[in-house]
Motif scaffolding. Structure first.
Motif, PDB file in Angstrom:
ATOM      1  N   SER A   1       0.839  -1.199   0.000  1.00  0.00           N
ATOM      2  CA  SER A   1       0.000   0.000   0.000  1.00  0.00           C
ATOM      3  C   SER A   1       0.871   1.245   0.000  1.00  0.00           C
ATOM      4  CB  SER A   1      -0.925   0.007   1.219  1.00  0.00           C
ATOM      5  OG  SER A   1      -0.201   0.333   2.393  1.00  0.00           O
ATOM      6  N   GLU A   2       0.354   2.298  -0.622  1.00  0.00           N
ATOM      7  CA  GLU A   2       1.116   3.546  -0.702  1.00  0.00           C
ATOM      8  C   GLU A   2       1.376   4.138   0.682  1.00  0.00           C
ATOM      9  OE1 GLU A   2      -2.534   6.679  -1.564  1.00  0.00           O
ATOM     10  OE2 GLU A   2      -1.342   5.976  -3.250  1.00  0.00           O
ATOM     11  N   THR A   3       0.459   3.900   1.623  1.00  0.00           N
ATOM     12  CA  THR A   3       0.648   4.409   2.987  1.00  0.00           C
ATOM     13  C   THR A   3       1.830   3.721   3.665  1.00  0.00           C
ATOM     14  OG1 THR A   3      -1.704   4.917   3.209  1.00  0.00           O
ATOM     15  CG2 THR A   3      -0.441   4.708   5.241  1.00  0.00           C
ATOM     16  N   GLU A   4       1.942   2.398   3.468  1.00  0.00           N
ATOM     17  CA  GLU A   4       3.071   1.659   4.033  1.00  0.00           C
ATOM     18  C   GLU A   4       4.371   2.081   3.362  1.00  0.00           C
ATOM     19  OE1 GLU A   4       3.127  -0.346   6.673  1.00  0.00           O
ATOM     20  OE2 GLU A   4       1.024   0.181   6.928  1.00  0.00           O
ATOM     21  N   ALA A   5       4.316   2.355   2.064  1.00  0.00           N
ATOM     22  CA  ALA A   5       5.505   2.836   1.349  1.00  0.00           C
ATOM     23  C   ALA A   5       5.958   4.178   1.916  1.00  0.00           C
ATOM     24  CB  ALA A   5       5.209   2.952  -0.140  1.00  0.00           C
ATOM     25  N   ALA A   6       4.989   5.049   2.233  1.00  0.00           N
ATOM     26  CA  ALA A   6       5.321   6.352   2.812  1.00  0.00           C
ATOM     27  C   ALA A   6       5.991   6.186   4.182  1.00  0.00           C
ATOM     28  CB  ALA A   6       4.055   7.202   2.935  1.00  0.00           C
ATOM     29  N   LYS A   7       5.538   5.206   4.948  1.00  0.00           N
ATOM     30  CA  LYS A   7       6.158   4.946   6.253  1.00  0.00           C
ATOM     31  C   LYS A   7       7.606   4.495   6.089  1.00  0.00           C
ATOM     32  CE  LYS A   7       1.800   3.637   8.481  1.00  0.00           C
ATOM     33  NZ  LYS A   7       1.004   2.518   9.032  1.00  0.00           N
ATOM     34  N   MET A   8       7.879   3.692   5.033  1.00  0.00           N
ATOM     35  CA  MET A   8       9.250   3.256   4.771  1.00  0.00           C
ATOM     36  C   MET A   8      10.140   4.457   4.428  1.00  0.00           C
ATOM     37  SD  MET A   8       8.633  -0.271   2.598  1.00  0.00           S
ATOM     38  CE  MET A   8      10.389  -0.664   2.505  1.00  0.00           C
ATOM     39  N   PHE A   9       9.611   5.387   3.637  1.00  0.00           N
ATOM     40  CA  PHE A   9      10.365   6.601   3.314  1.00  0.00           C
ATOM     41  C   PHE A   9      10.670   7.381   4.583  1.00  0.00           C
ATOM     42  CE2 PHE A   9       9.724   5.922  -1.113  1.00  0.00           C
ATOM     43  CZ  PHE A   9      10.532   6.816  -1.796  1.00  0.00           C
ATOM     44  N   GLU A  10       9.691   7.458   5.465  1.00  0.00           N
ATOM     45  CA  GLU A  10       9.873   8.215   6.702  1.00  0.00           C
ATOM     46  C   GLU A  10      10.928   7.571   7.595  1.00  0.00           C
ATOM     47  OE1 GLU A  10       7.132   9.910  10.412  1.00  0.00           O
ATOM     48  OE2 GLU A  10       6.293   8.515   8.961  1.00  0.00           O
ATOM     49  N   ARG A  11      10.888   6.244   7.688  1.00  0.00           N
ATOM     50  CA  ARG A  11      11.826   5.536   8.560  1.00  0.00           C
ATOM     51  C   ARG A  11      13.261   5.597   8.034  1.00  0.00           C
ATOM     52  NH1 ARG A  11       7.622   1.668   9.077  1.00  0.00           N
ATOM     53  NH2 ARG A  11       8.585   0.339   7.500  1.00  0.00           N
ATOM     54  N   HIS A  12      13.423   5.515   6.709  1.00  0.00           N
ATOM     55  CA  HIS A  12      14.753   5.390   6.122  1.00  0.00           C
ATOM     56  C   HIS A  12      15.281   6.680   5.503  1.00  0.00           C
ATOM     57  CE1 HIS A  12      14.540   1.071   6.785  1.00  0.00           C
ATOM     58  NE2 HIS A  12      13.373   1.044   6.179  1.00  0.00           N
ATOM     59  N   ASN A  13      14.480   7.763   5.569  1.00  0.00           N
ATOM     60  CA  ASN A  13      14.911   9.063   5.026  1.00  0.00           C
ATOM     61  C   ASN A  13      15.342   8.972   3.562  1.00  0.00           C
ATOM     62  OD1 ASN A  13      14.556  10.470   7.523  1.00  0.00           O
ATOM     63  ND2 ASN A  13      16.489   9.628   8.253  1.00  0.00           N
ATOM     64  N   TRP A  14      14.545   8.267   2.757  1.00  0.00           N
ATOM     65  CA  TRP A  14      14.852   8.101   1.344  1.00  0.00           C
ATOM     66  C   TRP A  14      14.480   9.345   0.539  1.00  0.00           C
ATOM     67  CZ3 TRP A  14      12.070   2.740   1.122  1.00  0.00           C
ATOM     68  CH2 TRP A  14      12.936   1.738   1.560  1.00  0.00           C
ATOM     69  N   VAL A  15      15.182   9.552  -0.551  1.00  0.00           N
ATOM     70  CA  VAL A  15      14.777  10.530  -1.560  1.00  0.00           C
ATOM     71  C   VAL A  15      14.070   9.799  -2.699  1.00  0.00           C
ATOM     72  CG1 VAL A  15      15.600  12.211  -3.276  1.00  0.00           C
ATOM     73  CG2 VAL A  15      16.633  12.132  -0.993  1.00  0.00           C
ATOM     74  N   SER A  16      14.563   8.604  -3.013  1.00  0.00           N
ATOM     75  CA  SER A  16      13.907   7.747  -3.996  1.00  0.00           C
ATOM     76  C   SER A  16      14.108   6.299  -3.578  1.00  0.00           C
ATOM     77  CB  SER A  16      14.467   7.988  -5.401  1.00  0.00           C
ATOM     78  OG  SER A  16      15.823   7.565  -5.474  1.00  0.00           O
ATOM     79  N   ALA A  17      13.238   5.416  -4.068  1.00  0.00           N
ATOM     80  CA  ALA A  17      13.340   4.007  -3.720  1.00  0.00           C
ATOM     81  C   ALA A  17      12.864   3.162  -4.897  1.00  0.00           C
ATOM     82  CB  ALA A  17      12.505   3.693  -2.479  1.00  0.00           C
ATOM     83  N   PRO A  18      13.498   1.999  -5.126  1.00  0.00           N
ATOM     84  CA  PRO A  18      13.089   1.139  -6.239  1.00  0.00           C
ATOM     85  C   PRO A  18      11.799   0.380  -5.922  1.00  0.00           C
ATOM     86  CG  PRO A  18      14.850   0.097  -4.999  1.00  0.00           C
ATOM     87  CD  PRO A  18      14.648   1.457  -4.391  1.00  0.00           C
ATOM     88  N   VAL A  19      11.036   0.100  -6.965  1.00  0.00           N
ATOM     89  CA  VAL A  19       9.824  -0.704  -6.840  1.00  0.00           C
ATOM     90  C   VAL A  19      10.037  -1.986  -7.635  1.00  0.00           C
ATOM     91  CG1 VAL A  19       7.334  -0.820  -7.273  1.00  0.00           C
ATOM     92  CG2 VAL A  19       8.394   1.353  -6.629  1.00  0.00           C
ATOM     93  N   VAL A  20       9.762  -3.124  -7.029  1.00  0.00           N
ATOM     94  CA  VAL A  20      10.027  -4.421  -7.669  1.00  0.00           C
ATOM     95  C   VAL A  20       8.774  -5.294  -7.639  1.00  0.00           C
ATOM     96  CG1 VAL A  20      12.476  -4.380  -7.088  1.00  0.00           C
ATOM     97  CG2 VAL A  20      10.857  -5.408  -5.486  1.00  0.00           C
ATOM     98  N   ASN A  21       8.748  -6.308  -8.499  1.00  0.00           N
ATOM     99  CA  ASN A  21       7.665  -7.291  -8.463  1.00  0.00           C
ATOM    100  C   ASN A  21       8.069  -8.455  -7.573  1.00  0.00           C
ATOM    101  OD1 ASN A  21       9.441  -8.823  -9.976  1.00  0.00           O
ATOM    102  ND2 ASN A  21       8.304  -8.619 -11.909  1.00  0.00           N
ATOM    103  N   GLU A  22       7.254  -9.501  -7.582  1.00  0.00           N
ATOM    104  CA  GLU A  22       7.520 -10.628  -6.677  1.00  0.00           C
ATOM    105  C   GLU A  22       8.804 -11.378  -7.023  1.00  0.00           C
ATOM    106  OE1 GLU A  22       4.966 -11.910 -10.066  1.00  0.00           O
ATOM    107  OE2 GLU A  22       4.928 -10.282  -8.591  1.00  0.00           O
ATOM    108  N   ARG A  23       9.325 -11.210  -8.255  1.00  0.00           N
ATOM    109  CA  ARG A  23      10.580 -11.863  -8.661  1.00  0.00           C
ATOM    110  C   ARG A  23      11.775 -10.912  -8.552  1.00  0.00           C
ATOM    111  NH1 ARG A  23       6.814 -13.292 -12.371  1.00  0.00           N
ATOM    112  NH2 ARG A  23       7.648 -11.839 -13.932  1.00  0.00           N
TER     113      ARG A  23
END
Length: 452
Positions: free
Chosen positions: A219-241
């Motif tokens: 979920s986008e909300t959980e993704a936002a929490k990851m940005f907050e925790r890790h202080n990211w500027v950008s992050a990769p998005v991957v599929n199940e593989r």
């Protein structure tokens, strides 16, 4: 420049442009809008009544429509798009970021959506279909496919030469993602490291491995929490593989965090977080009437409980005077707990492992608050009405309602969450109903038992 100053500046500009528009100074307004940042133009449109907004929009060159549509709230954007031809909407989406294109298309009515999709060229249609392949409010739906990737077996010199050939990097690029020949994500290289490394250094020796990536289905909300925790500027998005699909940038996450905050605030009043301030009267009335109807039902429930003690109220008029105090205090205390718990749920702080501790804490707070305010109100009523028994009755009711408020403030949002109902939307009404009923019943029930 402070936020308050910027807001004042934009408000003054809105006043000046509206006055100029009313005087027929269309060329002046057109030039002013073209010289303003896109975000300020969006502010002007969102702050204008529908007719004025439409006039402003007609004065803006179509080449800027796409950038402005990206900045508008969903409801305002829809009100503008509904007046545009499908070909014009398709033209506005040219060059639009993949995530913004998907958001725009999802917000369109079905018939207009299909017409716009058919009007897109093959490249833009492919980008749209890629973004729309993921459910709304997931990381995949907000990612951008504009990503720079490199291989681990090349040197820094080769990468720098490649970047110079590109001439321009995507916005908010702070690192390059390293993939193998099958596009499987294996690491990342910070731009700062790339610029300071020796030209002959291989990327495999420079890259950061075992990096965290965001699953496209998260979920986008959980993704936002990851940005907050890790202080990211950008992050990769991957599929199940673990294939690299795209990236999410901090500007998108800031929007999501702000939208979540607005959602919680507006939902407590039964309003849509995308509510257009200048939406048509009938439309706004319909939306608000639903929530008012729910509130009327809960008010009637509280009135019915009072009706059970009609005889008691007719014999002791003082009870009618004091009857509002206990429910009111319980409602305030309950809403304090409710707000705290809803915030904790949104931040992911509440789980099955700590629910019991949270409940015990709020019960204890309810007991302490109940005792403090019960003693205080008992003293006031005892002195005011010269009636010790009446003082004891209202003190007992206050204690019980404060306790009920603490329990309900925790239980209501947790139960609603379990049934996948937004606690911010329904929690306040349910909690107020509980504290009203418990407060009235405890006060009038005890009074009928001890005073009549």
């Amino acid at each position: 420049m402070s936020e308050a100053y910027e807001q004042t500046l934009s408000s003054n500009t809105l006043h000046e442009l509206t006055a100029a528009l009313n005087r027929g100074m269309f060329v002046h307004v057109r030039n002013a809008l073209h010289n303003m940042p896109v975000g300020d133009v969006a502010f002007i449109l969102e702050s204008s009544p529908v007719k004025t907004r439409s006039a402003f929009w007609q004065l803006i060159d179509s080449e800027f429509h796409g950038e402005i549509l990206e900045e508008l709230s969903e409801e305002v954007r829809n009100s503008i798009v509904s007046q545009m031809m499908p070909e014009a909407v398709a033209e506005a989406t040219e060059g639009m970021a993949t995530d913004d294109l998907a958001e725009l298309l999802r917000s369109l009515p079905d018939d207009l959506y299909q017409e716009v999709l058919n009007s897109l060229d093959s490249q833009d249609r492919h980008r749209a279909e890629l973004a729309l392949a993921y459910d709304e409010f997931t990381a995949g739906s907000v990612m951008s496919t504009d990503t720079v990737t490199i291989r681990p077996d090349v040197t820094v010199e080769v990468v720098l030469r490649y970047l110079r050939m590109r001439a321009k990097l995507p916005n908010d690029t702070d690192s390059l993602f390293v993939v193998d020949k099958d596009d499987v994500l294996i690491g990342r290289v910070a731009l700062s490291d790339l610029l300071t490394a020796q030209p002959e250094t291989e990327i495999a020796n420079l890259m950061e491995q075992d990096i965290l990536a965001i699953p496209a289905t998260l979920s986008e909300t959980e993704a936002a929490k990851m940005f907050e925790r890790h202080n990211w500027v950008s992050a990769p998005v991957v599929n199940e593989r673990n294939h690299l699909l795209g990236r999410i940038t901090i500007d998108d996450m800031v929007d999501i965090i702000r939208e979540d905050a607005e959602h919680s605030m507006m939902s407590m009043a039964g309003l849509d977080d995308e509510e257009d301030t200048f939406a048509p009267v009938v439309q706004s009335t319909q939306k608000r009437s639903i929530w008012l109807a729910v509130n009327l039902v809960t008010a009637l429930l509280a009135a019915m409980v009072s009706g059970l003690f009609e005889d008691v109220l007719s014999q002791l008029a003082v009870l009618a005077i004091l009857n509002t105090i206990v429910p009111s205090m319980g409602g305030v205390a309950g809403n304090q707990t409710l707000t705290l718990v809803i915030r904790a749920i949104a931040l992911g702080h509440v789980s099955s492992s700590n629910t019991r501790s949270l409940m015990l804490k709020e019960i204890t707070i309810g007991m302490l608050n109940g005792m403090i305010w019960a003693i205080l109100i008992a003293g006031i009523v005892g002195i005011w009405k010269q009636d010790v028994l009446l003082a004891c009755v209202i003190a007992f009711a206050m204690l019980m309602n404060m306790l009920a408020a603490g329990i309900s403030g925790v239980a209501v949002p947790l139960i609603l969450k379990k049934f996948k109902i937004d606690p911010a939307l329904a929690g306040g009404v349910i909690l107020t109903t509980v504290t009203d009923i418990v407060g009235i019943f405890a006060f009038l029930g005890t009074a009928s038992w001890l005073l009549i």
